[in-house]
Design an enzyme around this catalytic site. Structure first.
Site, PDB file in Angstrom:
ATOM      1  N   LYS A  61       0.832  -1.206   0.000  1.00 23.94           N
ATOM      2  CA  LYS A  61       0.000   0.000   0.000  1.00 23.94           C
ATOM      3  C   LYS A  61       0.869   1.260   0.000  1.00 23.94           C
ATOM      4  O   LYS A  61       0.605   2.206  -0.732  1.00 23.94           O
ATOM      5  CB  LYS A  61      -0.885  -0.012   1.261  1.00 23.94           C
ATOM      6  CG  LYS A  61      -1.498   1.330   1.585  1.00 23.94           C
ATOM      7  CD  LYS A  61      -2.151   1.365   2.947  1.00 23.94           C
ATOM      8  CE  LYS A  61      -1.246   1.583   4.128  1.00 23.94           C
ATOM      9  NZ  LYS A  61      -1.049   2.927   4.638  1.00 23.94           N
ATOM     10  N   ASN A  62       1.922   1.259   0.815  1.00 24.64           N
ATOM     11  CA  ASN A  62       2.718   2.483   0.948  1.00 24.64           C
ATOM     12  C   ASN A  62       3.652   2.735  -0.235  1.00 24.64           C
ATOM     13  O   ASN A  62       4.262   3.800  -0.324  1.00 24.64           O
ATOM     14  CB  ASN A  62       3.492   2.479   2.269  1.00 24.64           C
ATOM     15  CG  ASN A  62       2.556   2.707   3.451  1.00 24.64           C
ATOM     16  OD1 ASN A  62       1.381   3.065   3.269  1.00 24.64           O
ATOM     17  ND2 ASN A  62       3.051   2.486   4.665  1.00 24.64           N
ATOM     18  N   CYS A  78      -3.255  12.855  13.864  1.00 20.05           N
ATOM     19  CA  CYS A  78      -3.988  11.592  13.747  1.00 20.05           C
ATOM     20  C   CYS A  78      -3.710  10.751  14.981  1.00 20.05           C
ATOM     21  O   CYS A  78      -2.969  11.164  15.867  1.00 20.05           O
ATOM     22  CB  CYS A  78      -3.649  10.865  12.456  1.00 20.05           C
ATOM     23  SG  CYS A  78      -2.129   9.968  12.488  1.00 20.05           S
ATOM     24  N   ARG A 107       2.051  14.430  13.234  1.00 18.37           N
ATOM     25  CA  ARG A 107       2.340  14.201  11.818  1.00 18.37           C
ATOM     26  C   ARG A 107       2.233  15.459  10.944  1.00 18.37           C
ATOM     27  O   ARG A 107       1.420  15.529  10.026  1.00 18.37           O
ATOM     28  CB  ARG A 107       1.463  13.073  11.271  1.00 18.37           C
ATOM     29  CG  ARG A 107       1.630  11.792  12.074  1.00 18.37           C
ATOM     30  CD  ARG A 107       0.888  10.647  11.497  1.00 18.37           C
ATOM     31  NE  ARG A 107       1.514  10.132  10.290  1.00 18.37           N
ATOM     32  CZ  ARG A 107       0.956   9.231   9.497  1.00 18.37           C
ATOM     33  NH1 ARG A 107      -0.235   8.759   9.779  1.00 18.37           N
ATOM     34  NH2 ARG A 107       1.582   8.811   8.424  1.00 18.37           N
ATOM     35  N   ASP A 159       5.953   0.473  11.759  1.00 18.18           N
ATOM     36  CA  ASP A 159       4.705  -0.169  11.313  1.00 18.18           C
ATOM     37  C   ASP A 159       4.604  -1.632  11.742  1.00 18.18           C
ATOM     38  O   ASP A 159       3.577  -2.274  11.480  1.00 18.18           O
ATOM     39  CB  ASP A 159       4.572  -0.063   9.780  1.00 18.18           C
ATOM     40  CG  ASP A 159       4.282   1.363   9.330  1.00 18.18           C
ATOM     41  OD1 ASP A 159       3.958   2.204  10.180  1.00 18.18           O
ATOM     42  OD2 ASP A 159       4.395   1.625   8.118  1.00 18.18           O
ATOM     43  N   ARG A 194      -8.099  -0.252   5.681  1.00 14.60           N
ATOM     44  CA  ARG A 194      -7.352   0.765   4.933  1.00 14.60           C
ATOM     45  C   ARG A 194      -6.102   0.173   4.291  1.00 14.60           C
ATOM     46  O   ARG A 194      -5.649   0.678   3.263  1.00 14.60           O
ATOM     47  CB  ARG A 194      -6.916   1.898   5.869  1.00 14.60           C
ATOM     48  CG  ARG A 194      -8.058   2.701   6.398  1.00 14.60           C
ATOM     49  CD  ARG A 194      -7.551   3.828   7.222  1.00 14.60           C
ATOM     50  NE  ARG A 194      -6.564   4.594   6.436  1.00 14.60           N
ATOM     51  CZ  ARG A 194      -5.863   5.599   6.916  1.00 14.60           C
ATOM     52  NH1 ARG A 194      -6.013   5.980   8.150  1.00 14.60           N
ATOM     53  NH2 ARG A 194      -5.001   6.241   6.140  1.00 14.60           N
TER      54      ARG A 194
HETATM   55  C1  EPZ Z   1       4.997   6.855   6.217  1.00 12.24           C
HETATM   56  O1  EPZ Z   1       4.293   7.917   6.843  1.00 12.24           O
HETATM   57  C2  EPZ Z   1       4.036   5.703   6.136  1.00 12.24           C
HETATM   58  N1  EPZ Z   1       2.886   6.104   5.339  1.00 12.24           N
HETATM   59  C3  EPZ Z   1       3.610   5.292   7.540  1.00 12.24           C
HETATM   60  O2  EPZ Z   1       2.780   4.148   7.403  1.00 12.24           O
HETATM   61  C4  EPZ Z   1       4.860   4.928   8.341  1.00 12.24           C
HETATM   62  O3  EPZ Z   1       4.491   4.643   9.672  1.00 12.24           O
HETATM   63  C5  EPZ Z   1       5.844   6.091   8.343  1.00 12.24           C
HETATM   64  O4  EPZ Z   1       6.134   6.486   6.968  1.00 12.24           O
HETATM   65  C6  EPZ Z   1       7.168   5.774   9.022  1.00 12.24           C
HETATM   66  O5  EPZ Z   1       7.763   4.667   8.420  1.00 12.24           O
HETATM   67  C7  EPZ Z   1       2.963   6.052   4.007  1.00 12.24           C
HETATM   68  O6  EPZ Z   1       3.982   5.709   3.420  1.00 12.24           O
HETATM   69  C8  EPZ Z   1       1.756   6.422   3.233  1.00 12.24           C
HETATM   70  P1  EPZ Z   1       7.232  10.196   8.081  1.00 12.24           P
HETATM   71  P2  EPZ Z   1       4.878   9.386   6.808  1.00 12.24           P
HETATM   72  O7  EPZ Z   1       7.047  11.471   7.329  1.00 12.24           O
HETATM   73  O8  EPZ Z   1       5.666   9.563   5.559  1.00 12.24           O
HETATM   74  C9  EPZ Z   1       7.864  13.581  11.349  1.00 12.24           C
HETATM   75  C10 EPZ Z   1       1.055   2.666   8.063  1.00 12.24           C
HETATM   76  O9  EPZ Z   1       0.586   2.122   9.084  1.00 12.24           O
HETATM   77  N2  EPZ Z   1       7.641  14.568  10.256  1.00 12.24           N
HETATM   78  O10 EPZ Z   1       8.357   9.310   7.679  1.00 12.24           O
HETATM   79  O11 EPZ Z   1       3.756  10.305   7.073  1.00 12.24           O
HETATM   80  C11 EPZ Z   1       6.620  12.762  11.666  1.00 12.24           C
HETATM   81  O12 EPZ Z   1       5.723  13.448  12.509  1.00 12.24           O
HETATM   82  C12 EPZ Z   1       1.645   4.012   8.199  1.00 12.24           C
HETATM   83  O13 EPZ Z   1       1.025   2.148   6.934  1.00 12.24           O
HETATM   84  C13 EPZ Z   1       7.796  15.912  10.521  1.00 12.24           C
HETATM   85  O14 EPZ Z   1       8.104  16.325  11.652  1.00 12.24           O
HETATM   86  O15 EPZ Z   1       5.865   9.385   8.019  1.00 12.24           O
HETATM   87  C14 EPZ Z   1       7.221  11.514  12.279  1.00 12.24           C
HETATM   88  O16 EPZ Z   1       7.502  11.740  13.633  1.00 12.24           O
HETATM   89  C15 EPZ Z   1       1.165   4.918   9.214  1.00 12.24           C
HETATM   90  N3  EPZ Z   1       7.586  16.795   9.488  1.00 12.24           N
HETATM   91  C16 EPZ Z   1       8.528  11.340  11.498  1.00 12.24           C
HETATM   92  O17 EPZ Z   1       8.807  12.612  10.916  1.00 12.24           O
HETATM   93  C17 EPZ Z   1       7.256  16.390   8.222  1.00 12.24           C
HETATM   94  O18 EPZ Z   1       7.088  17.246   7.333  1.00 12.24           O
HETATM   95  C18 EPZ Z   1       8.481  10.310  10.384  1.00 12.24           C
HETATM   96  O19 EPZ Z   1       7.305  10.509   9.620  1.00 12.24           O
HETATM   97  C19 EPZ Z   1       7.127  15.019   7.976  1.00 12.24           C
HETATM   98  C20 EPZ Z   1       7.329  14.124   9.014  1.00 12.24           C
END
Ligand code: EPZ
Length: 427
Positions: free
Chosen positions: A22-23, A120, A125, A309, A401
């Site tokens: 999915k991701n 969320c 996030r 995850d 989802r």
């Molecule tokens: C991706 O989310 C995945 N989603 C998530 O999958 C996964 O948990 C996550 O990466 C971490 O591996 C998809 O790929 C669609 P991040 P993402 O940006 O990209 C902070 C699932 O269950 N951050 O890597 O949204 C953030 O808050 C899920 O399938 C900022 O501060 O995660 C977090 O603490 C849920 N500013 C960290 O970075 C930003 O602009 C990593 O988040 C972006 C992120």
């Protein structure tokens, strides 16, 4: 609202097949925005988030055919004209990954209007790093009524060092850079296989990218991308969930059509617990070892570290290992929503800040439990598979989802699980 009813006690036996990731599929569908030609994606999972992304692209004027050419997992996308480059709140609020259209929309149309995602269940996030990167590439970003609007006649190459590793941030900006003027160098990039998968599709569309899968990615912008056909990677998190399902039930399960190379951290940890794994080229057989399973600590990290995850699912297993496991969540600030529900089933878990202490082995009992997010839901199903009696899981729409036909797949290898639909008595 659908529920699952799970009766524990059966070891899982046989072969279970992994779907497409999915991701990976979500950013790859967004990448189709970058060309007016047709993009065909194979191995797209049939899950709710993919349907949401179809709606999102269609609302902008794209043609999106899920199940194209009678192949259930093939998708055809053609973004000939994008008459309405807006990601509306109604869609973004149900799927945060909608912000992945930001980069490709500006790159293709010079403008994007995207609803700001709120927090969320698993944390705040924010998407500040996506925005900062686009500004470095020359976009002007303004905010009104909960929307952000970004404009740039043509984005310019830039040198971007991510303050923090972000998966969709890396993907979003990569999609912006491929059509930018000149070279973009990204440092401190996410190295997740989903980033590499997206880069493979973009390359097939004519993009010039070096270093995807490492922390430094270089992109030479081109003026136009063309259509392509691409096969999505197997879902490493679904595969990992099945490995734990095999281990926790003391079964003998062949997890097929997966990519073992993407599962290194989980494989090592399961072996440390005493789970027996036979790792093949595209399958992994999981069996319970001779003695009881042993506790082992995990600490979530960006890839190739232990995936956040998989944290919730691993915690279900940790309730069934002998000894104390320390589970540390480093990526999201609030990803322990499953703990309270596991404790209601008889687990002994305490949380302090980002650390959970799991004392095992606890006999689990059935209970009525509530799913709070995608992976927490999977964790509760895993716990229910070994609980005494019939567990009822509410709000399984979270699970829908991201897991394709989860209950059918598990039932196929001997689990006692069924869906109870309340709406009009369906299913
Ligand atoms: C991706 O989310 C995945 N989603 C998530 O999958 C996964 O948990 C996550 O990466 C971490 O591996 C998809 O790929 C669609 P991040 P993402 O940006 O990209 C902070 C699932 O269950 N951050 O890597 O949204 C953030 O808050 C899920 O399938 C900022 O501060 O995660 C977090 O603490 C849920 N500013 C960290 O970075 C930003 O602009 C990593 O988040 C972006 C992120």
């Amino acid at each position: 609202m659908d529920k699952f009813v799970v009766r524990g006690g059966n070891p899982l036996l046989g072969t279970i097949k992994v779907s497409g990731a999915k991701n990976s599929a979500l950013p790859c569908m967004a990448a189709a925005i970058l060309t007016e030609d047709e993009v065909i994606l194979e191995n797209i999972p049939q899950v709710r988030d993919i349907e949401t992304e179809r709606k999102l692209l269609a609302s902008m004027g794209a043609e999106v055919e899920l199940g194209y050419g009678r192949a259930q997992h093939r998708t055809r996308i053609k973004c000939g004209i994008l008459s309405d480059p807006i990601a509306k709140y109604e869609i973004v609020k149900t799927m945060r990954a909608s912000s992945l259209v930001l980069g490709p929309l500006i790159a293709r149309t010079g403008m994007a209007r995207v609803a700001m995602p709120g927090g969320c269940a698993i944390g705040g996030r924010p998407i500040d790093l996506h925005i900062k990167g686009l500004e470095s590439m020359g976009a002007t970003v303004t905010y009104d009524h909960g929307y952000l609007e970004a404009r740039a006649d043509r984005l310019k190459g830039a040198h971007i060092v991510f303050d923090k590793i972000t998966v969709t941030g890396t993907e979003d900006l990569l999609m912006a850079a491929v059509l930018a003027d000149g070279e973009t160098v990204f440092e401190n990039c996410a190295r997740e296989p989903e980033v590499t998968d997206l880069a493979a599709l973009l390359t097939a569309m004519g993009a010039k990218i070096e270093g995807a899968g490492t922390s430094t990615i270089k992109v030479q912008g081109v003026t136009r991308l063309h259509g392509a056909r691409h096969r999505i990677n197997p879902d490493r998190i679904e595969a990992g969930t099945f490995l734990i399902a095999g281990a926790i039930t003391g079964g003998d399960l062949n997890v097929d059509a997966c990519e073992p190379k993407h599962l290194g951290a989980l494989i090592s940890k399961l072996e440390e617990c005493g789970v027996k794994l036979d790792v093949g080229k595209d399958s992994i057989r999981v069996r319970s070892g001779s003695g009881p399973l042993k506790a082992a600590d995990i600490s979530t990290q960006e890839y190739p570290g232990f995936p956040t995850d998989m944290q919730a699912q691993y915690m279900a297993l940790a309730t069934q290992t002998e000894g104390t496991s320390i589970v540390t969540e480093n990526i999201f600030e609030n990803r322990f929503m499953h703990v309270g529900e596991l404790n209601r089933m008889g687990a002994d878990i305490t949380v302090q800040g980002r650390t959970a202490t799991v004392r095992g082995k606890s006999p689990l009992q059935s209970a009525a439990v509530m799913c709070s997010d995608l992976r927490a839901s999977a964790s509760l199903v895993l716990a229910a598979l070994v609980a005494d009696g019939e567990t009822i899981l509410d709000r399984v729409y979270h699970l829908d989802r991201g897991y394709e036909h989860f209950e059918d797949k598990l039932r196929g290898v001997g689990a006692q699980i069924r869906r109870m639909g309340e709406v009009f008595g369906k299913k």
